[in-house]
Design a protein around this motif. Sequence first.
Motif, PDB file in Angstrom:
ATOM      1  N   UNK A 184       0.835  -1.188   0.000  1.00  0.00           N
ATOM      2  CA  UNK A 184       0.000   0.000   0.000  1.00  0.00           C
ATOM      3  C   UNK A 184       0.875   1.244   0.000  1.00  0.00           C
ATOM      4  N   UNK A 185       0.501   2.199  -0.810  1.00  0.00           N
ATOM      5  CA  UNK A 185       1.248   3.444  -0.922  1.00  0.00           C
ATOM      6  C   UNK A 185       0.664   4.464   0.049  1.00  0.00           C
ATOM      7  N   UNK A 186       1.526   5.184   0.719  1.00  0.00           N
ATOM      8  CA  UNK A 186       1.070   6.281   1.575  1.00  0.00           C
ATOM      9  C   UNK A 186       1.173   7.591   0.817  1.00  0.00           C
ATOM     10  N   UNK A 187       0.115   8.365   0.894  1.00  0.00           N
ATOM     11  CA  UNK A 187       0.043   9.643   0.196  1.00  0.00           C
ATOM     12  C   UNK A 187      -0.178  10.751   1.218  1.00  0.00           C
ATOM     13  N   UNK A 188       0.610  11.802   1.129  1.00  0.00           N
ATOM     14  CA  UNK A 188       0.504  12.910   2.072  1.00  0.00           C
ATOM     15  C   UNK A 188       0.382  14.215   1.293  1.00  0.00           C
ATOM     16  N   UNK A 189      -0.781  14.852   1.437  1.00  0.00           N
ATOM     17  CA  UNK A 189      -1.021  16.122   0.757  1.00  0.00           C
ATOM     18  C   UNK A 189      -0.551  17.289   1.623  1.00  0.00           C
ATOM     19  N   UNK A 190      -0.195  18.381   0.955  1.00  0.00           N
ATOM     20  CA  UNK A 190       0.163  19.615   1.639  1.00  0.00           C
ATOM     21  C   UNK A 190      -0.109  20.786   0.704  1.00  0.00           C
ATOM     22  N   UNK A 191      -0.071  21.992   1.273  1.00  0.00           N
ATOM     23  CA  UNK A 191      -0.195  23.182   0.436  1.00  0.00           C
ATOM     24  C   UNK A 191      -1.549  23.871   0.489  1.00  0.00           C
ATOM     25  N   UNK A 192      -2.485  23.271   1.197  1.00  0.00           N
ATOM     26  CA  UNK A 192      -3.784  23.910   1.298  1.00  0.00           C
ATOM     27  C   UNK A 192      -3.730  25.149   2.178  1.00  0.00           C
ATOM     28  N   UNK A 193      -4.829  25.874   2.211  1.00  0.00           N
ATOM     29  CA  UNK A 193      -4.882  27.071   3.040  1.00  0.00           C
ATOM     30  C   UNK A 193      -6.050  27.954   2.671  1.00  0.00           C
ATOM     31  N   UNK A 194      -6.014  29.165   3.188  1.00  0.00           N
ATOM     32  CA  UNK A 194      -7.052  30.168   2.933  1.00  0.00           C
ATOM     33  C   UNK A 194      -6.524  31.174   1.923  1.00  0.00           C
ATOM     34  N   UNK A 195      -7.299  31.422   0.900  1.00  0.00           N
ATOM     35  CA  UNK A 195      -6.898  32.354  -0.148  1.00  0.00           C
ATOM     36  C   UNK A 195      -8.112  33.139  -0.613  1.00  0.00           C
ATOM     37  N   UNK A 196      -7.886  34.345  -1.070  1.00  0.00           N
ATOM     38  CA  UNK A 196      -8.985  35.149  -1.594  1.00  0.00           C
ATOM     39  C   UNK A 196      -9.344  34.707  -3.006  1.00  0.00           C
TER      40      UNK A 196
ATOM     41  N   UNK B   8      -4.860  10.669  -5.068  1.00  0.00           N
ATOM     42  CA  UNK B   8      -5.145   9.240  -5.103  1.00  0.00           C
ATOM     43  C   UNK B   8      -4.295   8.569  -6.160  1.00  0.00           C
ATOM     44  N   UNK B   9      -4.007   7.277  -5.921  1.00  0.00           N
ATOM     45  CA  UNK B   9      -3.195   6.476  -6.829  1.00  0.00           C
ATOM     46  C   UNK B   9      -4.092   5.465  -7.529  1.00  0.00           C
ATOM     47  N   UNK B  10      -3.873   5.320  -8.817  1.00  0.00           N
ATOM     48  CA  UNK B  10      -4.601   4.349  -9.621  1.00  0.00           C
ATOM     49  C   UNK B  10      -4.372   2.940  -9.085  1.00  0.00           C
ATOM     50  N   UNK B  11      -5.389   2.114  -9.127  1.00  0.00           N
ATOM     51  CA  UNK B  11      -5.232   0.748  -8.677  1.00  0.00           C
ATOM     52  C   UNK B  11      -4.551  -0.126  -9.723  1.00  0.00           C
ATOM     53  N   UNK B  12      -4.508   0.312 -10.980  1.00  0.00           N
ATOM     54  CA  UNK B  12      -3.904  -0.477 -12.058  1.00  0.00           C
ATOM     55  C   UNK B  12      -2.577   0.135 -12.472  1.00  0.00           C
TER      56      UNK B  12
END
Length: 127
Positions: free
Chosen positions: A1-13, A97-101
């Motif tokens: 299983x691959x671990x995925x970690x998102x970043x970079x979100x926030x509040x923007x106008x 997300x990562x493709x299953x194939x």
Amino acid sequence: QVQLVESGGGLVQAGGSLRLSCAASGRTFASYTMGWFRQAPGKEREFVAAIRWSGGITYYADSVKGRFTISRDNAKNTVYLKMNSLKPEDTAVYYCAKDRAIRRPVLTGTGEQYDDWGQGTQVTVSS
């Protein structure tokens, strides 16, 4: 299983920009199509963008076409989502997300195509 970690979100106008990143574990990242999805409060998850395992071929939801750009750096095991001209309706939790194939030749916006998901990063666009 691959671990995925998102970043970079926030509040923007509204009208602003953000770049999301998704770092993946594992040595086979370059063999899988990657996608971005989002889910707003009270709404179902929706497809945003996908990029083929080899890069170079991308697919976007109509709602973000021309404003968002998906890219990947296979040497860094990372996929990006650059979001420009953000609108309040872009407010959501964004998931990669990562493709299953492996090496799937065709890109789709179907969530069932993907089997590993990150925990998400919040994007809030104020008006």
